[in-house]
Design an enzyme around this catalytic site. Sequence first.
Site, mmCIF file in Angstrom:
data_model
loop_
_atom_site.group_PDB
_atom_site.id
_atom_site.type_symbol
_atom_site.label_atom_id
_atom_site.label_comp_id
_atom_site.label_asym_id
_atom_site.label_seq_id
_atom_site.Cartn_x
_atom_site.Cartn_y
_atom_site.Cartn_z
ATOM 1 N N CYS A 127 -4.786 -4.992 7.057
ATOM 2 C CA CYS A 127 -3.405 -4.793 6.610
ATOM 3 C C CYS A 127 -2.684 -6.115 6.775
ATOM 4 C CB CYS A 127 -2.729 -3.689 7.415
ATOM 5 S SG CYS A 127 -1.024 -3.359 6.891
ATOM 6 N N GLU A 160 -3.191 -3.620 -0.598
ATOM 7 C CA GLU A 160 -4.583 -3.993 -0.395
ATOM 8 C C GLU A 160 -5.090 -4.627 -1.684
ATOM 9 O OE1 GLU A 160 -6.889 -5.344 1.352
ATOM 10 O OE2 GLU A 160 -6.548 -3.731 2.807
#
Length: 278
Positions: A2, A103
């Site tokens: 992340c 992402e």
Amino acid sequence: MCGRYVIISTPAAIRALFGYGELPNFPPRYNVAPTQPVPIVRLVDGTRSFSLMRWGLLPSWVKDPKTFPLLINARGESVLDKPAFRNAMRRRRCLIPTDGFYEWQAGGKAGGKAGGKAGGKAGGKAGTPKRPYFVRAKRDPDGSAPPLAFAGLYETWTGPNGEEIDTAAIITTTANRALSALHDRMPVFVSPDDFERWLDCANVEAKDAAALIKPADDALLEAYEVSPAVNRVANDAEALIVPAPAATAELEQPVTVAPIKKAKPRKAKEPDDQASLF
């Protein structure tokens, strides 16, 4: 992994979910990046409290921050043992409010696993551009969804002259089936029913809290492709989470694509400021 995320719920909605007493007022952020101040929720004298901390954990035993790597993520499999995280896992667990994260998936058949090691970088293997996706909570029939909570750890580093830096990291784990085509890792989410169990370091041992470190249920999240404009940290606008016009390529594993309408642009845009979240 992340490396970028979003905080766009209203201050009132976030306060209602996390139950802290402070009344912070802050604008939406569409591209929160490492080293920026981020909101966290922790227990202080048994009461939930809102704080701002730098994203990028710095253990208390570090002598020179300039020579220590930026720890934006903590692998859930090693938080009980790794020196950088084990003390925080025992005594300084926190929640990090979020409305979703970005992402990147490598182009072609290689999928996110082949290129995912590079995290949020724009480039992929052999020069293949990575495609950014926005991952968020699935919408209710009315198009709304509550904020989410990352599992986090925090530390306070004290320098030789007494200066203090509060820092935090997001815990990650193996990606669930729905997101595994984008990357082999994902952030850990804590459900509201487990907030107290995660935050209460005085009464819940680290090994018991570690049971909450697991992939999110496949039904929790949805993902869709967005503009590569998110690759640039200076970009911080609502347009970053609008679905990309050409986001039609299928993933190796099924990822639910959100049927959303393009959001109306805001009248005023917050200037990008690395030094301040608010």
